[in-house]
Design an enzyme around this catalytic site. Structure first.
Site, short mmCIF file in Angstrom:
data_model
loop_
_atom_site.label_atom_id
_atom_site.label_comp_id
_atom_site.label_asym_id
_atom_site.label_seq_id
_atom_site.Cartn_x
_atom_site.Cartn_y
_atom_site.Cartn_z
N ASP A 76 -2.96 3.51 14.08
CA ASP A 76 -3.34 4.64 13.23
C ASP A 76 -4.33 5.55 13.96
OD1 ASP A 76 -1.81 3.77 11.05
OD2 ASP A 76 -3.42 2.44 10.37
N ASP A 133 2.20 4.37 9.74
CA ASP A 133 1.64 4.55 8.41
C ASP A 133 1.32 6.04 8.30
OD1 ASP A 133 0.68 3.91 5.84
OD2 ASP A 133 -0.05 1.97 6.58
C1 LIG Z 1 1.22 -2.17 3.76
C2 LIG Z 1 0.88 -1.93 2.35
C3 LIG Z 1 1.49 -2.66 1.33
C4 LIG Z 1 2.52 -3.73 1.59
O1 LIG Z 1 3.66 -3.18 2.21
P1 LIG Z 1 4.93 -4.07 2.54
O2 LIG Z 1 5.84 -3.15 3.28
O3 LIG Z 1 5.50 -4.53 1.23
O4 LIG Z 1 4.48 -5.24 3.37
C5 LIG Z 1 1.14 -2.36 0.04
N1 LIG Z 1 0.25 -1.39 -0.25
C6 LIG Z 1 -0.33 -0.66 0.70
C7 LIG Z 1 -1.29 0.41 0.33
C8 LIG Z 1 -0.05 -0.91 2.04
O5 LIG Z 1 -0.65 -0.20 3.01
#
Ligand SMILES: *Cc1c(COP(=O)(O)O)cnc(C)c1O
Length: 408
Positions: free
Chosen positions: A322, A359
């Site tokens: 990130d 992300d």
């Molecule tokens: C990574 C994340 C999750 C879980 O994501 P998965 O793809 O289901 O593992 C849930 N909430 C947030 C805010 C995240 O960053």
């Protein structure tokens, strides 16, 4: 037909030869630095001893290794508003004291490059604060939430995505009373079927507090699965005691995502710790951050993925690092990550291939990025390529589906 040129020629070459050399030069895992040679095994194997004796200050660090002038300046400049430094004595054994390019060292010991804010870098790159619904609870996806249970970690990664809030940062609190409020929120939202507990590192909480938190969550009837994200098995395997696994196994279906960045982390101690978790029936996934000069090389990444599988950990996510303020020296272009996935898929066990994700800034969540295997459409034929870059035509005869999809 548009043909996307596949970029296979250099997929197996190392992005950074330095990474491979550094990996080969690493001391064998779990070796104790001379500083702790005379510590009794009973202390060394006690996770609380490890936490109490973690390296947090310049003077201690200088007793461990020869710092570069740049590292010394950066450690000396750490202040109340910076991400602290912490290194467990166990994990310090993975640092090459003579090599400033040592992959593990680069992730733990600050350099003055951290003071440089590059364009596009943010304090909260994933936009978590905006999706925080009650203190410590991020609700972004419809059916699952992220619960930040603590602000402490056993070691502080220099590329931490939550550096704004961990290690005693101002403006964030992680009190136990917050867990109750978070659990109440989940209880009021029947659409939430999955909670991911992270932080900070939840396994730094003692067994009693973890039991308390997990019990609170398990009491919510519509919550199907509970997960913990942690780096502790890699940096403090002593924490994975039989007492801890006895607590965790009460809360099935319970999953764990373990943070690993380099093959040298898979020491005998770590493999045993993962085995204890797996024997408790906990499905284990890994999460790895792609880091320049650490693991941005297909052969190093493949070695890591293979060692994880042997330790019974199934690679889950490879994260693009990130854009946190002060991390440009650790980040790679997305294209490097795509090439790494391309070097894995088809070339090794499918279980060894994680999903590579970005992300998205601004709260977009995890976006998968991958090599392109669909080259185009030729009439009824879908043109695809395989891992070896051979082209195939697939009779994409989905007529029946198309009819039903159009409501005919
Ligand atoms: C990574 C994340 C999750 C879980 O994501 P998965 O793809 O289901 O593992 C849930 N909430 C947030 C805010 C995240 O960053």
């Amino acid at each position: 037909m548009e043909v996307v040129r596949a970029n296979m020629d250099d997929s197996k070459s190392c992005m950074s030869a330095r990474v491979e050399t550094a990996a080969r030069r690493l001391p064998s895992g779990g070796a104790r630095a001379p500083l702790w040679a005379t510590v009794p095994d009973a202390d060394w194997n006690d996770w609380r001893w490890q936490v109490r004796h973690s390296i947090r200050h310049l003077a201690e660090l200088e007793g461990l290794l020869e710092l570069t002038p740049d590292e010394r300046a950066a450690v000396a400049a750490l202040g109340r508003s910076s991400l602290p430094m912490a290194i467990t004595p166990y994990y310090a054994g993975l640092i090459d004291p003579e090599n400033p390019d040592c992959p593990v060292r680069r992730t733990l010991i600050p350099t003055t490059a951290e003071a440089h804010a590059a364009p596009g870098e943010l304090r909260d790159p994933c936009g978590e604060d905006a999706d925080t619904v009650v203190p410590g609870l991020v609700h972004r996806y419809p059916d699952r939430v992220l619960l930040l249970a603590t602000g402490s970690c056993a070691v502080y990664c220099r590329y931490c995505t939550r550096s704004r809030m961990v290690g005693g940062a101002e403006g964030y609190s992680f009190q136990r009373e917050q867990w109750r409020v978070a659990a109440d929120y989940i209880a009021r939202h029947p659409s939430i079927r999955d909670v991911l507990i992270s932080g900070g590192d939840p396994l730094l909480l003692d067994d009693h507090h973890l039991d308390d938190l997990l019990g609170m969550l398990r009491a919510i009837p519509h919550l199907e699965i509970i997960r913990i994200g942690t780096k502790i098995p890699a940096v403090l395997p002593q924490r994975i005691t039989p007492e801890l696994t006895a607590v965790l196994r009460k809360y099935h279906p319970f999953f764990m995502s373990l943070h690993f960045i380099h093959p040298s982390e898979l020491t005998p101690e770590v493999i045993e710790a993962c085995g204890r978790l797996a024997d408790a029936g906990i499905p284990l996934g890994s999460q790895t951050v792609l880091l320049k000069g650490v693991n941005d090389c297909p052969s190093v990444m493949k070695d890591l993925m293979h060692r994880l599988l042997v330790a019974r950990v199934r690679p889950y996510y490879l994260y693009q690092c990130d854009p946190i303020v002060g991390t440009s020296h650790l980040r790679t272009p997305v294209q490097d990550g795509i090439r790494i996935i391309e070097a894995l898929r088809g070339h090794t066990t499918g279980y060894a291939v994680p999903t590579y994700v970005i992300d998205a800034p601004g709260g977009g969540g995890k976006v998968p990025v991958s090599p392109n295997y669909v080259l185009g459409q030729m009439g009824e034929q879908l043109v695809v390529r395989n891992f070896a870059n051979r082209v195939y035509e697939y009779p994409d005869g989905g007529e029946g589906d198309q009819k039903s999809a159009s409501g005919a």
